[in-house]
Scaffold this motif. Structure first.
Motif, PDB file in Angstrom:
ATOM      1  N   ASP A  40       0.767  -1.016  -0.023  1.00  0.00           N
ATOM      2  CA  ASP A  40      -0.057   0.050   0.003  1.00  0.00           C
ATOM      3  C   ASP A  40       0.950   1.157  -0.111  1.00  0.00           C
ATOM      4  O   ASP A  40       0.610   2.275  -0.870  1.00  0.00           O
ATOM      5  CB  ASP A  40      -0.891  -0.031   1.187  1.00  0.00           C
ATOM      6  CG  ASP A  40      -1.956  -1.156   1.133  1.00  0.00           C
ATOM      7  OD1 ASP A  40      -2.187  -1.549   0.146  1.00  0.00           O
ATOM      8  OD2 ASP A  40      -2.180  -1.582   2.434  1.00  0.00           O
ATOM      9  N   VAL A  41       1.920   1.298   0.815  1.00  0.00           N
ATOM     10  CA  VAL A  41       2.842   2.393   0.875  1.00  0.00           C
ATOM     11  C   VAL A  41       3.594   2.610  -0.347  1.00  0.00           C
ATOM     12  O   VAL A  41       3.674   3.601  -1.203  1.00  0.00           O
ATOM     13  CB  VAL A  41       3.780   1.989   1.939  1.00  0.00           C
ATOM     14  CG1 VAL A  41       4.944   3.289   1.900  1.00  0.00           C
ATOM     15  CG2 VAL A  41       3.204   2.026   3.356  1.00  0.00           C
ATOM     16  N   ARG A  60       6.787  11.916   4.576  1.00  0.00           N
ATOM     17  CA  ARG A  60       5.630  12.785   5.074  1.00  0.00           C
ATOM     18  C   ARG A  60       4.484  12.886   4.014  1.00  0.00           C
ATOM     19  O   ARG A  60       3.352  12.776   4.322  1.00  0.00           O
ATOM     20  CB  ARG A  60       6.109  14.133   5.411  1.00  0.00           C
ATOM     21  CG  ARG A  60       5.054  15.133   5.747  1.00  0.00           C
ATOM     22  CD  ARG A  60       5.507  16.562   6.239  1.00  0.00           C
ATOM     23  NE  ARG A  60       6.329  16.138   7.500  1.00  0.00           N
ATOM     24  CZ  ARG A  60       5.746  16.323   8.664  1.00  0.00           C
ATOM     25  NH1 ARG A  60       4.580  16.227   8.979  1.00  0.00           N
ATOM     26  NH2 ARG A  60       6.789  16.015   9.718  1.00  0.00           N
ATOM     27  N   ARG A  61       4.797  13.091   2.649  1.00  0.00           N
ATOM     28  CA  ARG A  61       3.992  13.288   1.759  1.00  0.00           C
ATOM     29  C   ARG A  61       3.306  11.809   1.493  1.00  0.00           C
ATOM     30  O   ARG A  61       2.069  11.969   1.337  1.00  0.00           O
ATOM     31  CB  ARG A  61       4.561  13.619   0.452  1.00  0.00           C
ATOM     32  CG  ARG A  61       5.064  14.932   0.424  1.00  0.00           C
ATOM     33  CD  ARG A  61       3.759  16.203   0.092  1.00  0.00           C
ATOM     34  NE  ARG A  61       3.004  15.599  -0.934  1.00  0.00           N
ATOM     35  CZ  ARG A  61       3.299  16.100  -2.338  1.00  0.00           C
ATOM     36  NH1 ARG A  61       4.563  16.853  -2.590  1.00  0.00           N
ATOM     37  NH2 ARG A  61       2.460  15.928  -3.481  1.00  0.00           N
ATOM     38  N   VAL A  62       3.876  10.768   1.464  1.00  0.00           N
ATOM     39  CA  VAL A  62       3.301   9.400   1.272  1.00  0.00           C
ATOM     40  C   VAL A  62       2.264   9.029   2.353  1.00  0.00           C
ATOM     41  O   VAL A  62       1.215   8.666   2.355  1.00  0.00           O
ATOM     42  CB  VAL A  62       4.471   8.224   1.100  1.00  0.00           C
ATOM     43  CG1 VAL A  62       3.786   6.872   1.067  1.00  0.00           C
ATOM     44  CG2 VAL A  62       5.281   8.645  -0.106  1.00  0.00           C
ATOM     45  N   ALA A  63       2.904   9.590   3.589  1.00  0.00           N
ATOM     46  CA  ALA A  63       2.004   9.246   4.769  1.00  0.00           C
ATOM     47  C   ALA A  63       0.702  10.399   4.775  1.00  0.00           C
ATOM     48  O   ALA A  63      -0.323   9.583   5.010  1.00  0.00           O
ATOM     49  CB  ALA A  63       2.788   9.766   6.015  1.00  0.00           C
ATOM     50  N   LEU A  66      -2.001   8.385   2.346  1.00  0.00           N
ATOM     51  CA  LEU A  66      -2.450   7.362   3.145  1.00  0.00           C
ATOM     52  C   LEU A  66      -3.123   7.500   4.575  1.00  0.00           C
ATOM     53  O   LEU A  66      -3.769   6.704   4.941  1.00  0.00           O
ATOM     54  CB  LEU A  66      -1.258   6.309   3.540  1.00  0.00           C
ATOM     55  CG  LEU A  66      -0.527   5.621   2.398  1.00  0.00           C
ATOM     56  CD1 LEU A  66       0.618   5.064   2.946  1.00  0.00           C
ATOM     57  CD2 LEU A  66      -1.453   4.812   1.460  1.00  0.00           C
ATOM     58  N   GLY A  67      -3.100   8.835   4.812  1.00  0.00           N
ATOM     59  CA  GLY A  67      -3.859   9.268   6.022  1.00  0.00           C
ATOM     60  C   GLY A  67      -3.273   8.691   7.464  1.00  0.00           C
ATOM     61  O   GLY A  67      -4.030   8.439   8.166  1.00  0.00           O
ATOM     62  N   SER A  72       4.431   6.457  11.764  1.00  0.00           N
ATOM     63  CA  SER A  72       3.749   5.132  11.727  1.00  0.00           C
ATOM     64  C   SER A  72       4.483   4.441  10.250  1.00  0.00           C
ATOM     65  O   SER A  72       4.345   3.406  10.393  1.00  0.00           O
ATOM     66  CB  SER A  72       2.318   5.342  11.691  1.00  0.00           C
ATOM     67  OG  SER A  72       1.926   5.771  10.607  1.00  0.00           O
ATOM     68  N   LEU A  73       4.605   5.368   9.196  1.00  0.00           N
ATOM     69  CA  LEU A  73       4.902   4.840   7.872  1.00  0.00           C
ATOM     70  C   LEU A  73       6.590   3.993   8.128  1.00  0.00           C
ATOM     71  O   LEU A  73       6.684   3.116   7.111  1.00  0.00           O
ATOM     72  CB  LEU A  73       5.546   5.820   7.030  1.00  0.00           C
ATOM     73  CG  LEU A  73       4.992   5.535   5.508  1.00  0.00           C
ATOM     74  CD1 LEU A  73       3.455   5.023   5.338  1.00  0.00           C
ATOM     75  CD2 LEU A  73       5.211   6.772   4.567  1.00  0.00           C
ATOM     76  N   TYR A  74       7.020   4.385   9.221  1.00  0.00           N
ATOM     77  CA  TYR A  74       8.686   3.569   9.440  1.00  0.00           C
ATOM     78  C   TYR A  74       8.269   2.117   9.913  1.00  0.00           C
ATOM     79  O   TYR A  74       9.124   1.452   9.936  1.00  0.00           O
ATOM     80  CB  TYR A  74       9.179   4.395  10.339  1.00  0.00           C
ATOM     81  CG  TYR A  74      10.012   5.780   9.800  1.00  0.00           C
ATOM     82  CD1 TYR A  74      10.910   5.840   8.737  1.00  0.00           C
ATOM     83  CD2 TYR A  74       9.587   7.317  10.230  1.00  0.00           C
ATOM     84  CE1 TYR A  74      11.401   6.940   8.394  1.00  0.00           C
ATOM     85  CE2 TYR A  74       9.996   8.198   9.745  1.00  0.00           C
ATOM     86  CZ  TYR A  74      10.928   8.187   8.782  1.00  0.00           C
ATOM     87  OH  TYR A  74      11.344   9.239   8.181  1.00  0.00           O
TER      88      TYR A  74
END
Length: 260
Positions: A40-41, A60-63, A66-67, A72-74
């Motif tokens: 998804d990422v 940051r932009r990808v997070a 994804l909302g 949390s993306l890490y």
């Protein structure tokens, strides 16, 4: 894309990148079940790069897309360099396998045309350094298909690798020119033909730039310009160059067969 800084993706953790590419599970963690999967990422990052360019792909932009929070993306990717590796492999998953029964020339041509189209769907691929990409399953499959096209035609292993690299390099170079031209049209609002309509009268008024001083440039440039309705045609150069590369390979193979 001329002048755009090449993105580095070889300075991340190769071990973790390879584990992610091949689906090697990380040790289980306590806490709630993750809301997302790594794919998804990657898909969100690819969509962002397609829309806004590779510079737009930040954690940051990808997070935001994804909302979720950047921290949390890490949970899914350790950093941007590893994410770029995942994006490259994901894009390579779009490449097709040549139809069965094709000769080596037709197979290499199909592979090259597929890669040409891929660069035009995902221009950001031309901005990412690939010499240290952590090879994932789709990238391995890409290389395997390329090698299979020339397996058994009379080349040794090092030559096979050089041939697929030569074809890939031609595609990459001409696709970059094609995308550069398209970017210029968008940025200026003028086609090549319109630009030359403005430039030609100025050149015509400069005695030192006339055909008498540059007879070959004038003759060949006019012929090419009339044929392409532009100063250059990267698509023509790509296909012309590919045919000549394949001619050279065929000549090499034929010479060896004749000697045997």
């Amino acid at each position: 894309m001329t002048g755009v800084r090449t993105q580095e993706n070889g300075d991340g953790d190769p071990r973790r990148a390879i584990e992610l590419l091949w689906g090697v599970s990380a040790p289980p963690r306590r806490g709630p079940k993750p809301k997302l999967a790594t794919v998804d990422v990657v898909r969100a990052a690819v969509a962002l790069a397609d829309a806004d360019g590779i510079d737009a792909v930040t954690i940051r932009r990808v997070a935001d897309q994804l909302g979720v929070s950047p921290m949390s993306l890490y949970t899914y990717v350790p950093g941007r360099a590893e994410l770029l590796n995942l994006m490259i492999d994901h894009a390579h998953g779009e490449l097709a396998t040549p139809a069965d029964g094709l000769g080596w020339r037709a197979a290499l041509t199909a592979i090259a045309e597929d890669q040409w189209a891929l660069f035009h769907r995902h221009p950001w691929l031309l901005q990412v350094a690939t010499s240290r990409s952590a090879l994932g399953p789709h990238s391995f499959a890409k290389y395997e298909r390329e090698l299979r096209a020339v397996e058994g035609i009379g080349l040794d292993d090092v030559e096979m690798d050089a041939v697929v690299g030569l074809v890939a390099g031609l595609v990459r170079t001409t696709a970059r020119s094609s995308l550069d031209n398209a970017r210029l049209v968008r940025a200026t609002g003028m086609t090549d033909a319109q630009w030359w309509e403005r430039a030609a009268p100025v050149l015509a008024g400069i005695p030192a730039a006339d055909a008498a001083h540059y007879p070959l440039s004038s003759r060949v440039g006019q012929a090419a310009g009339e044929a392409h309705n532009a100063a250059e045609n990267p698509a023509y150069t790509f296909r012309f160059g590919l045919a000549r590369v394949l001619d050279g390979i065929e000549a090499l193979v034929t010479t060896r067969v004749d000697r045997s």
